[in-house]
Each structure stands twice: as C-alpha cells, then as structure tokens.
Design a protein around this motif. Sequence first.
Motif, PDB file in Angstrom:
ATOM      1  N   SER A  44     -36.511 -14.637 -24.861  1.00 35.30           N
ATOM      2  CA  SER A  44     -36.513 -15.531 -26.014  1.00 35.30           C
ATOM      3  C   SER A  44     -35.344 -16.507 -26.012  1.00 35.30           C
ATOM      4  N   ARG A  45     -34.428 -16.358 -25.075  1.00 39.32           N
ATOM      5  CA  ARG A  45     -33.313 -17.294 -25.007  1.00 39.32           C
ATOM      6  C   ARG A  45     -32.939 -17.514 -23.541  1.00 39.32           C
ATOM      7  N   LEU A  46     -32.216 -18.606 -23.307  1.00 36.59           N
ATOM      8  CA  LEU A  46     -31.837 -18.947 -21.943  1.00 36.59           C
ATOM      9  C   LEU A  46     -30.905 -17.899 -21.347  1.00 36.59           C
ATOM     10  N   ASP A  47     -31.095 -17.664 -20.058  1.00 40.86           N
ATOM     11  CA  ASP A  47     -30.108 -16.894 -19.288  1.00 40.86           C
ATOM     12  C   ASP A  47     -29.007 -17.895 -18.931  1.00 40.86           C
ATOM     13  N   ARG A  48     -27.935 -17.876 -19.693  1.00 42.59           N
ATOM     14  CA  ARG A  48     -26.920 -18.929 -19.590  1.00 42.59           C
ATOM     15  C   ARG A  48     -26.274 -18.975 -18.214  1.00 42.59           C
ATOM     16  N   ARG A  49     -26.030 -17.822 -17.600  1.00 44.83           N
ATOM     17  CA  ARG A  49     -25.415 -17.814 -16.261  1.00 44.83           C
ATOM     18  C   ARG A  49     -26.309 -18.532 -15.266  1.00 44.83           C
ATOM     19  N   VAL A  50     -27.586 -18.182 -15.255  1.00 40.96           N
ATOM     20  CA  VAL A  50     -28.526 -18.800 -14.322  1.00 40.96           C
ATOM     21  C   VAL A  50     -28.663 -20.287 -14.613  1.00 40.96           C
ATOM     22  N   PHE A  51     -28.796 -20.628 -15.887  1.00 39.24           N
ATOM     23  CA  PHE A  51     -28.992 -22.018 -16.283  1.00 39.24           C
ATOM     24  C   PHE A  51     -27.825 -22.891 -15.826  1.00 39.24           C
ATOM     25  N   CYS A  52     -26.621 -22.444 -16.087  1.00 38.39           N
ATOM     26  CA  CYS A  52     -25.439 -23.236 -15.720  1.00 38.39           C
ATOM     27  C   CYS A  52     -25.285 -23.337 -14.208  1.00 38.39           C
ATOM     28  N   ASP A  53     -25.614 -22.270 -13.493  1.00 44.64           N
ATOM     29  CA  ASP A  53     -25.531 -22.294 -12.036  1.00 44.64           C
ATOM     30  C   ASP A  53     -26.508 -23.321 -11.455  1.00 44.64           C
ATOM     31  N   LEU A  54     -27.725 -23.344 -11.991  1.00 46.75           N
ATOM     32  CA  LEU A  54     -28.720 -24.297 -11.497  1.00 46.75           C
ATOM     33  C   LEU A  54     -28.300 -25.730 -11.791  1.00 46.75           C
ATOM     34  N   VAL A  55     -27.798 -25.975 -13.006  1.00 47.09           N
ATOM     35  CA  VAL A  55     -27.346 -27.329 -13.345  1.00 47.09           C
ATOM     36  C   VAL A  55     -26.204 -27.748 -12.427  1.00 47.09           C
ATOM     37  N   HIS A  56     -25.270 -26.846 -12.196  1.00 48.84           N
ATOM     38  CA  HIS A  56     -24.131 -27.163 -11.322  1.00 48.84           C
ATOM     39  C   HIS A  56     -24.610 -27.607  -9.942  1.00 48.84           C
ATOM     40  N   HIS A  57     -25.556 -26.874  -9.365  1.00 51.23           N
ATOM     41  CA  HIS A  57     -25.995 -27.188  -8.001  1.00 51.23           C
ATOM     42  C   HIS A  57     -26.951 -28.372  -7.966  1.00 51.23           C
ATOM     43  N   LEU A  58     -27.716 -28.579  -9.029  1.00 47.28           N
ATOM     44  CA  LEU A  58     -28.527 -29.794  -9.091  1.00 47.28           C
ATOM     45  C   LEU A  58     -27.629 -31.027  -9.180  1.00 47.28           C
ATOM     46  N   ALA A  59     -26.608 -30.976 -10.004  1.00 44.98           N
ATOM     47  CA  ALA A  59     -25.678 -32.099 -10.124  1.00 44.98           C
ATOM     48  C   ALA A  59     -24.951 -32.341  -8.804  1.00 44.98           C
ATOM     49  N   ALA A  60     -24.567 -31.267  -8.130  1.00 46.80           N
ATOM     50  CA  ALA A  60     -23.886 -31.412  -6.834  1.00 46.80           C
ATOM     51  C   ALA A  60     -24.812 -32.036  -5.808  1.00 46.80           C
ATOM     52  N   ALA A  61     -26.099 -31.655  -5.855  1.00 49.98           N
ATOM     53  CA  ALA A  61     -27.055 -32.228  -4.906  1.00 49.98           C
ATOM     54  C   ALA A  61     -27.225 -33.720  -5.130  1.00 49.98           C
ATOM     55  N   LEU A  62     -27.154 -34.152  -6.388  1.00 51.95           N
ATOM     56  CA  LEU A  62     -27.261 -35.580  -6.684  1.00 51.95           C
ATOM     57  C   LEU A  62     -26.042 -36.351  -6.218  1.00 51.95           C
ATOM     58  N   ASP A  63     -24.922 -35.652  -6.031  1.00 49.11           N
ATOM     59  CA  ASP A  63     -23.726 -36.313  -5.510  1.00 49.11           C
ATOM     60  C   ASP A  63     -23.903 -36.756  -4.070  1.00 49.11           C
ATOM     61  N   ASP A  64     -24.831 -36.101  -3.371  1.00 51.12           N
ATOM     62  CA  ASP A  64     -25.075 -36.458  -1.978  1.00 51.12           C
ATOM     63  C   ASP A  64     -25.618 -37.878  -1.919  1.00 51.12           C
ATOM     64  N   SER A  65     -25.049 -38.699  -1.059  1.00 50.12           N
ATOM     65  CA  SER A  65     -25.414 -40.114  -0.999  1.00 50.12           C
ATOM     66  C   SER A  65     -26.901 -40.308  -0.699  1.00 50.12           C
ATOM     67  N   GLY A  66     -27.594 -40.973  -1.622  1.00 48.19           N
ATOM     68  CA  GLY A  66     -28.989 -41.319  -1.400  1.00 48.19           C
ATOM     69  C   GLY A  66     -29.981 -40.241  -1.771  1.00 48.19           C
ATOM     70  N   ARG A  67     -29.532 -39.044  -2.086  1.00 53.01           N
ATOM     71  CA  ARG A  67     -30.474 -37.968  -2.428  1.00 53.01           C
ATOM     72  C   ARG A  67     -30.901 -38.109  -3.886  1.00 53.01           C
ATOM     73  N   ARG A  68     -32.218 -37.986  -4.121  1.00 45.64           N
ATOM     74  CA  ARG A  68     -32.774 -38.088  -5.463  1.00 45.64           C
ATOM     75  C   ARG A  68     -33.629 -36.857  -5.742  1.00 45.64           C
TER      76      ARG A  68
END
Length: 402
Positions: A44-68
């Motif tokens: 019924s609620r977000l798994d905050r550890r998992v959620f934050c980990d995924l956001v962190h790595h998605l944001a890091a992946a976007l830092d890669d030049s040209g990756r969308r």
Amino acid sequence: MHDARAGLEPVDPERATAAREAIPRARHIVVKIGSNVLLGHGRSRLDRRVFCDLVHHLAAALDDSGRRIVLVSSGAVALGRRTLAASAVPPPGPETSLTDKQALAALGQPALMHEWAVEFAHHDRRVAQILMSRDDFHVRERFLNARRTLRRLLSFPDVLPILNENDTLSWEELRLGDNDHLAALTTTLVEADLLVLLSDVSALHDADPREHPEARPIPVAFADDPALQTLCAPPDRNGVGTGGMRSKVDAARSAAAFGVPTVIASGKDPGVLAAVLAGQPAGTLLVPREQRLSARKAWLRFGRRAEGALRVDDGAVRALRHQGRSLLPRGITHVEGQFEPGAAVDIIAPDGTGVARGLAAYGSDDLRRIAGHHSDDIASLLGFSAGSAAVHRDDLVVENVG
C-alpha cells in the motif's frame, strides 16, 4: 547449454556475448518498473529504499552523454488504494470491478507522478507524464503524434518522460494488455535500442522457483523461443501487478520483432539498473532473432489492431513466407469480419497458424467477391480495380516461423 532441460534453443555464446557488450552503447532505452517492485510488503505504500535507488541510477544513466530513457511506471491503482485508505471511505478490496480500478487509478496517478517528480528533483531532473491508450498505437496519426511528442521531450537532456496506460478511461480492462506490452510498443515509438523490464523476480528460471528450489536462472535465450511460454507462471494473484512473467516474455517477443533486446531483472536488487546498463550478467537477456523492422511495419505488426482475417491456401502461404510476394485474390479461401479498405487484417494458413498481418487493399465485401479469382478478373467482378493485390507486400509483415 545448461538450459537444455527447459527445452530452450541454445544461443551461440559469441552472439550472447556480443549482445551483452552492445548494451552499454544503447542510446535510447525503455525501462518498465512494475508495481511489485515499487511497493513494500504491505502493498500500500512505496518501498522507499528501492524507489530512491532506482531514481538514483536512472538519473545517473541520463548523465551519460547522449543516452535517453523513457520510463513506463506501474503503481497508480495501488497508490490510489492507499490514498483512499487515508480517507474515511474504505477502499475496494483486491478483487474489484473495472469501474473501481479506474477510480483508484484516477486517485493514484497524481500521487505516483508526485513521488517521481519530488525524487528526481533531488537529482536536478524533471519528469513529464504521458498517458497512453490502445488507439494511440492503433490509429496511425495518433501514433505519429505520440512519436513526435516523445522525440521532443527526449531532446531535453534533463527530462525523463514517464508513461502509463490511461487506466481511468480504458474500456478493455486495465490493459493495453498491461504495462509490459505498453513498454514493448514504446520501443518502436522512440526507436529504442534496449528494453529493460524490472520485476520482483531476479530472472527467468528453468522452473518456477517458488515451487522448485533447485530451479536455475536462464542467462540468455531467444525472445521468440516457444519453450519460454511453458516456463512462465500466471500473474501473481496475491500481489498488485497484472503482468506476470508471461506478459514479460510476450513483451520481449514484441520488442524483438523491432530488433530490440530485452533484459528481465529484479528491480528490488540494489544497483541492478546500473549493472544491466553496464552489460553485466544481471537477469535474463532475451535476444532478437530477426532484423529490426521499419517503424511502419513495426506499427502494423503490433500497434495496429486487426479488424478481420483472410484465410489462404498453401500456395499463398509459400508465396508470402518464402518468396516475399503480395497476397493475390486467388489465394484467398475465406474472408472473416467486416472492414473497409486500408483495415489491418490477419492472414491465416489452412492449419490455423498466423502467416502475416497486412493492410487490405479492398473492403471485406469486395474481397468476398474476388476471393479465389485471378487478378485479371477484378475489374469485371467489381466494376473497378484498386490493384492486383488483395494485400500488397509493402503493406504486409510476415510472422516469424523460426
């Protein structure tokens, strides 16, 4: 190969290695995250550890030049149930009507987007919401408009488009089929190089690991291998997701028809997204057997709903499958359904198997009149001619037969 007992066709080791090594070079990626990944044990609620980990790595992946990246996110219905539980109104139970689910989706979608927006803001990223329906893929004009919108959003380096089905207004259950299927269709919208399906299961296994502790993970397989279907359990009836492993295998098969590989992995594992995008052996890699379809033919094969069917004889089957020819009227034995010229139709062999999907050059009534006749007879039978082919080869996609 160690998966022989599962009946899987072996993938050549060099091909598997090359597919893994190509992943870090992927420039356009679709990532789907399921409800069972995002939610904690209470469902019924977000798994905050998992959620934050995924956001962190998605944001890091976007830092890669040209990756969308395009994110397909489930979870609206579950968060809607949480939102309603916080009020004085008791929420519907897990077995609810379509109307209840639509109401929960309407309540939960803003909450879901708020969670993504707040967390990505910590990484100086913005999110954009796109709600899709079946007709956004079925109708060519809407498909092209959705593509233009996504391309424009992807031109902004700090923006992450987040897609979900427009559950609130769906007429056919809460599905396109489901968000796995939406993610697969999205690969052709953005001409993706990779599809990542994050689940609460670490990989496909050669048996159901819940019932067979000795089950072994499958590191790589062909996405269209029929043996994969027999390994897939039905959707989890005790969880909140709708897809299950079978829908993920079906999504991978669809993506493979676009020439796109798929990785199925556990989104619960810390750092899993970074490992997948680095080409490390995480989860199961499902590789395409076919070359990439053109965007138009990919839309025709999976985005367009068939409005009828043409049953054909063995000669037509050979001409379509092995000679790359158009379907001529003389090869048609039966016309099913009512449709207009330009409608998508399935082409069916005498044994009932699918041969192809294409756009009919004639409506169903006219096809019934010319079925079994030579193309030279079309004008005399109908009083006009729209060409010698019932379905032209340029408007036709042949099904893979392995």
